[in-house]
Enzyme design. Sequence first.
Site, PDB file in Angstrom:
ATOM      1  N   ARG A   1       0.633  -0.847  -0.178  1.00 32.89           N
ATOM      2  CA  ARG A   1      -0.181  -0.301  -0.185  1.00 32.89           C
ATOM      3  C   ARG A   1       1.155   1.604   0.396  1.00 32.89           C
ATOM      4  O   ARG A   1       0.392   1.856  -0.898  1.00 32.89           O
ATOM      5  CB  ARG A   1      -1.005  -0.010   1.171  1.00 32.89           C
ATOM      6  CG  ARG A   1      -2.059   1.144   0.977  1.00 32.89           C
ATOM      7  CD  ARG A   1      -1.552   2.461   2.037  1.00 32.89           C
ATOM      8  NE  ARG A   1      -2.272   3.205   2.139  1.00 32.89           N
ATOM      9  CZ  ARG A   1      -4.038   2.812   2.264  1.00 32.89           C
ATOM     10  NH1 ARG A   1      -4.092   2.642   3.021  1.00 32.89           N
ATOM     11  NH2 ARG A   1      -4.542   4.928   2.274  1.00 32.89           N
TER      12      ARG A   1
ATOM     13  N   ASP B   1      -4.244   6.078  10.369  1.00 32.61           N
ATOM     14  CA  ASP B   1      -5.221   6.394  11.781  1.00 32.61           C
ATOM     15  C   ASP B   1      -5.156   7.416  11.661  1.00 32.61           C
ATOM     16  O   ASP B   1      -6.758   7.672  12.291  1.00 32.61           O
ATOM     17  CB  ASP B   1      -4.356   5.867  13.024  1.00 32.61           C
ATOM     18  CG  ASP B   1      -4.005   4.826  13.400  1.00 32.61           C
ATOM     19  OD1 ASP B   1      -4.401   3.927  12.488  1.00 32.61           O
ATOM     20  OD2 ASP B   1      -3.638   4.681  14.376  1.00 32.61           O
TER      21      ASP B   1
ATOM     22  N   TYR C   1       2.714   4.132  -3.276  1.00 35.00           N
ATOM     23  CA  TYR C   1       1.865   5.649  -3.616  1.00 35.00           C
ATOM     24  C   TYR C   1       2.715   6.493  -2.873  1.00 35.00           C
ATOM     25  O   TYR C   1       3.059   7.351  -3.414  1.00 35.00           O
ATOM     26  CB  TYR C   1       0.232   5.422  -3.109  1.00 35.00           C
ATOM     27  CG  TYR C   1      -0.477   6.130  -3.945  1.00 35.00           C
ATOM     28  CD1 TYR C   1      -0.336   6.819  -5.073  1.00 35.00           C
ATOM     29  CD2 TYR C   1      -0.464   7.511  -2.601  1.00 35.00           C
ATOM     30  CE1 TYR C   1      -1.366   8.294  -4.860  1.00 35.00           C
ATOM     31  CE2 TYR C   1      -1.425   8.388  -2.185  1.00 35.00           C
ATOM     32  CZ  TYR C   1      -1.621   9.032  -3.598  1.00 35.00           C
ATOM     33  OH  TYR C   1      -2.568  10.041  -4.192  1.00 35.00           O
TER      34      TYR C   1
ATOM     35  N   VAL D   1     -13.181   5.836   0.582  1.00 34.58           N
ATOM     36  CA  VAL D   1     -15.006   6.303   1.088  1.00 34.58           C
ATOM     37  C   VAL D   1     -16.333   6.468   0.293  1.00 34.58           C
ATOM     38  O   VAL D   1     -16.913   6.172   0.586  1.00 34.58           O
ATOM     39  CB  VAL D   1     -13.674   5.806   2.763  1.00 34.58           C
ATOM     40  CG1 VAL D   1     -13.652   7.849   2.555  1.00 34.58           C
ATOM     41  CG2 VAL D   1     -14.993   5.904   3.446  1.00 34.58           C
TER      42      VAL D   1
HETATM   43  P1  NAD Z   1      -7.825  11.312 -11.010  1.00 35.47           P
HETATM   44  O1  NAD Z   1      -7.752   9.308 -11.099  1.00 35.47           O
HETATM   45  O2  NAD Z   1      -9.777  11.488 -11.082  1.00 35.47           O
HETATM   46  O3  NAD Z   1      -7.226  12.129 -11.994  1.00 35.47           O
HETATM   47  C1  NAD Z   1      -5.751  12.006 -13.212  1.00 35.47           C
HETATM   48  C2  NAD Z   1      -6.161  11.486 -14.796  1.00 35.47           C
HETATM   49  O4  NAD Z   1      -4.905  11.602 -14.757  1.00 35.47           O
HETATM   50  C3  NAD Z   1      -7.244  10.491 -15.116  1.00 35.47           C
HETATM   51  O5  NAD Z   1      -8.038  11.428 -15.512  1.00 35.47           O
HETATM   52  C4  NAD Z   1      -6.640   9.714 -15.796  1.00 35.47           C
HETATM   53  O6  NAD Z   1      -7.167   9.035 -17.185  1.00 35.47           O
HETATM   54  C5  NAD Z   1      -5.408  10.334 -15.945  1.00 35.47           C
HETATM   55  N1  NAD Z   1      -4.249  10.292 -16.730  1.00 35.47           N
HETATM   56  C6  NAD Z   1      -3.725   8.750 -16.128  1.00 35.47           C
HETATM   57  N2  NAD Z   1      -2.553   7.939 -17.346  1.00 35.47           N
HETATM   58  C7  NAD Z   1      -2.634   9.121 -17.735  1.00 35.47           C
HETATM   59  C8  NAD Z   1      -1.326   9.551 -18.825  1.00 35.47           C
HETATM   60  N3  NAD Z   1      -1.406   8.739 -19.595  1.00 35.47           N
HETATM   61  N4  NAD Z   1      -2.144  10.204 -20.282  1.00 35.47           N
HETATM   62  C9  NAD Z   1      -3.098  11.221 -20.019  1.00 35.47           C
HETATM   63  N5  NAD Z   1      -3.291  11.086 -18.942  1.00 35.47           N
HETATM   64  C10 NAD Z   1      -3.605  10.096 -17.956  1.00 35.47           C
HETATM   65  O7  NAD Z   1      -7.549  11.620 -10.101  1.00 35.47           O
HETATM   66  P2  NAD Z   1      -7.098  13.598  -9.282  1.00 35.47           P
HETATM   67  O8  NAD Z   1      -8.086  12.443  -7.653  1.00 35.47           O
HETATM   68  O9  NAD Z   1      -7.545  13.791  -9.525  1.00 35.47           O
HETATM   69  O10 NAD Z   1      -6.032  13.119  -8.499  1.00 35.47           O
HETATM   70  C11 NAD Z   1      -5.248  14.070  -9.407  1.00 35.47           C
HETATM   71  C12 NAD Z   1      -3.661  14.025  -8.352  1.00 35.47           C
HETATM   72  O11 NAD Z   1      -3.929  14.391  -7.083  1.00 35.47           O
HETATM   73  C13 NAD Z   1      -3.242  12.212  -8.058  1.00 35.47           C
HETATM   74  O12 NAD Z   1      -1.545  12.644  -8.677  1.00 35.47           O
HETATM   75  C14 NAD Z   1      -3.199  12.459  -6.914  1.00 35.47           C
HETATM   76  O13 NAD Z   1      -2.430  11.115  -6.119  1.00 35.47           O
HETATM   77  C15 NAD Z   1      -3.639  13.717  -6.222  1.00 35.47           C
HETATM   78  N6  NAD Z   1      -4.219  13.319  -4.797  1.00 35.47           N
HETATM   79  C16 NAD Z   1      -5.872  13.267  -4.819  1.00 35.47           C
HETATM   80  C17 NAD Z   1      -6.632  13.744  -3.920  1.00 35.47           C
HETATM   81  C18 NAD Z   1      -8.191  14.143  -3.857  1.00 35.47           C
HETATM   82  O14 NAD Z   1      -8.473  13.980  -3.089  1.00 35.47           O
HETATM   83  N7  NAD Z   1      -8.787  13.421  -5.606  1.00 35.47           N
HETATM   84  C19 NAD Z   1      -5.599  13.147  -2.643  1.00 35.47           C
HETATM   85  C20 NAD Z   1      -4.173  12.889  -3.021  1.00 35.47           C
HETATM   86  C21 NAD Z   1      -3.412  13.920  -3.883  1.00 35.47           C
HETATM   87  C1  UGA Z   2      -6.719   8.620  -0.447  1.00 39.06           C
HETATM   88  C2  UGA Z   2      -5.118   7.820  -1.594  1.00 39.06           C
HETATM   89  O1  UGA Z   2      -4.514   7.126  -1.412  1.00 39.06           O
HETATM   90  C3  UGA Z   2      -5.190   9.300  -1.864  1.00 39.06           C
HETATM   91  O2  UGA Z   2      -6.309   9.548  -3.100  1.00 39.06           O
HETATM   92  C4  UGA Z   2      -4.921  10.302  -1.241  1.00 39.06           C
HETATM   93  O3  UGA Z   2      -3.716  10.474  -0.661  1.00 39.06           O
HETATM   94  C5  UGA Z   2      -5.968  10.446  -0.304  1.00 39.06           C
HETATM   95  O4  UGA Z   2      -7.471   9.744  -0.496  1.00 39.06           O
HETATM   96  C6  UGA Z   2      -6.993  11.496  -0.052  1.00 39.06           C
HETATM   97  O5  UGA Z   2      -8.481  11.956  -0.867  1.00 39.06           O
HETATM   98  O6  UGA Z   2      -6.000  12.439   0.017  1.00 39.06           O
HETATM   99  P1  UGA Z   2      -7.676   6.903   1.915  1.00 39.06           P
HETATM  100  O7  UGA Z   2      -8.523   8.593   2.328  1.00 39.06           O
HETATM  101  O8  UGA Z   2      -6.826   6.240   2.424  1.00 39.06           O
HETATM  102  O9  UGA Z   2      -6.636   7.402   0.676  1.00 39.06           O
HETATM  103  O10 UGA Z   2      -8.914   6.890   0.862  1.00 39.06           O
HETATM  104  P2  UGA Z   2     -10.414   6.319   1.092  1.00 39.06           P
HETATM  105  O11 UGA Z   2     -10.262   5.448   0.161  1.00 39.06           O
HETATM  106  O12 UGA Z   2     -11.030   7.647   0.942  1.00 39.06           O
HETATM  107  O13 UGA Z   2     -10.555   5.785   2.791  1.00 39.06           O
HETATM  108  C7  UGA Z   2     -10.862   6.230   3.289  1.00 39.06           C
HETATM  109  C8  UGA Z   2     -10.741   5.215   5.062  1.00 39.06           C
HETATM  110  O14 UGA Z   2     -11.603   5.158   4.831  1.00 39.06           O
HETATM  111  C9  UGA Z   2      -9.502   4.443   4.855  1.00 39.06           C
HETATM  112  O15 UGA Z   2      -9.375   3.893   6.220  1.00 39.06           O
HETATM  113  C10 UGA Z   2     -10.605   3.661   4.539  1.00 39.06           C
HETATM  114  O16 UGA Z   2      -9.955   1.576   5.235  1.00 39.06           O
HETATM  115  C11 UGA Z   2     -11.456   3.389   4.879  1.00 39.06           C
HETATM  116  N1  UGA Z   2     -12.869   2.953   4.150  1.00 39.06           N
HETATM  117  C12 UGA Z   2     -12.794   2.880   3.311  1.00 39.06           C
HETATM  118  C13 UGA Z   2     -14.220   2.339   4.459  1.00 39.06           C
HETATM  119  O17 UGA Z   2     -13.937   1.781   5.735  1.00 39.06           O
HETATM  120  N2  UGA Z   2     -15.040   1.995   4.203  1.00 39.06           N
HETATM  121  C14 UGA Z   2     -14.899   1.879   2.622  1.00 39.06           C
HETATM  122  O18 UGA Z   2     -15.615   1.587   2.008  1.00 39.06           O
HETATM  123  C15 UGA Z   2     -13.839   2.347   2.301  1.00 39.06           C
END
Ligand code: NAD
Ligand code: UGA
Length: 339
Positions: free
Chosen positions: A145, A298, A148, A197
Amino acid sequence: MKLLIIGAGGFIGSNMVQYLIERGEHEVVGVDVTADKLEGIEGSNFTYLNADITKSPELTDRLVSESDVVIDLIAYANPSIYVSSPLEVAKLNFFENLRITEMCIKHDKRLFQYSTSEVYGKSGHSGAYSEDSSDLIMGPTTKQRWIYASGKQYLERIIHAHGLLGDIEYTIVRPFNFVGPRFDYLVEAETLGGPRVFAHFMSALITGGPMFLVDGGSQRRSFTHIDDASEAFTVLLDSPHSINEIYNIGNPATDTSIRDLAKYMMEIYEELTGRKPENEFIDIRGEEFYGIGYEDMDRVPPDISKIRALGWEPSRDKRSTFVDAMMYNLNPKVYSSIV
Ligand code: NAD
Ligand code: UGA
């Protein structure tokens, strides 16, 4: 300025594009392999290009050379993928992102690298997590896990090292659980693994299926409204102080245990639909839900004093953060797309 958003078709990207079109200040070029989430998002200052950047390095290099600022959003961002496909995660999230960093160095372009709150890692910290003083605590290698978070952390360290040498101007963003319209896909009842989640609980509410509480649901997260996140990006873009700095983007006011999140989403669902949900809660071990190699954080509490000092404050409370995200999923068009 000309902004190049790589991964513009994703959740954060499509919302960022919409926000930048409304502001109308910059020319925006977005690249992605898919434009599904960009449907209906149009503006005279926005151009979409369909391309796989892993297969079109020459195109990416040209687009970087023609831009002023590069925003790198490409990654696999679901914990179930870190467990099932760790090498794919390393290839895309680390090696491909590193190539984008190198292109920015080559063409002397400012880079916004989206990292993650997961870099803070496991419990063991006290207080909220600060960008420049909290330790980053990873789990064992045999718990894949962490590939990433380790990949994101190593990328951050390489970008920082280039910054020290004066090779690049960068800003690293650590998002804390953003939610909002066009977030993860919904799933059928009783799906294990899969999306994050919020999408699991939303799917359960719509299908009437169980809500799985991984390892009891006592772990905590803070959730951030995607519009606050888009605003935070432009605050960083506009500020000279954000150069060669790392920023948390999060909302401490929404901090909740996952068990309480399930109950809260049930309450909001009833308010929005008039239907009282009666979902069963099922406690499930993490490795049963995601597969062998899963471990959890956690707690992930953001210290946002650094970005607050630039004038940004999350303006959506817990209620509007969840109401807006849930309203989108209750749209019959989205609802009927459960996979
Ligand atoms: P997402 O999966 O919705 O968006 C990523 C996009 O990248 C997708 O649309 C995908 O098609 C595109 N992509 C992947 N491979 C590609 C390629 N080879 N060529 C062109 N496009 C490509 O993810 P997101 O939630 O929008 O997250 C964006 C960034 O932010 C990521 O780096 C993620 O790790 C980071 N992040 C997001 C969250 C969150 O809350 N959503 C939290 C922590 C970190
Ligand atoms: C995720 C991803 O790793 C990243 O996109 C990002 O770094 C982070 O979210 C973020 O959005 O900032 P995490 O928060 O663990 O990490 O992902 P979730 O799937 O949203 O899970 C949150 C918590 O809910 C975890 O503890 C997971 O075990 C729990 N969970 C998840 C449940 O209890 N039930 C579910 O059905 C799904």
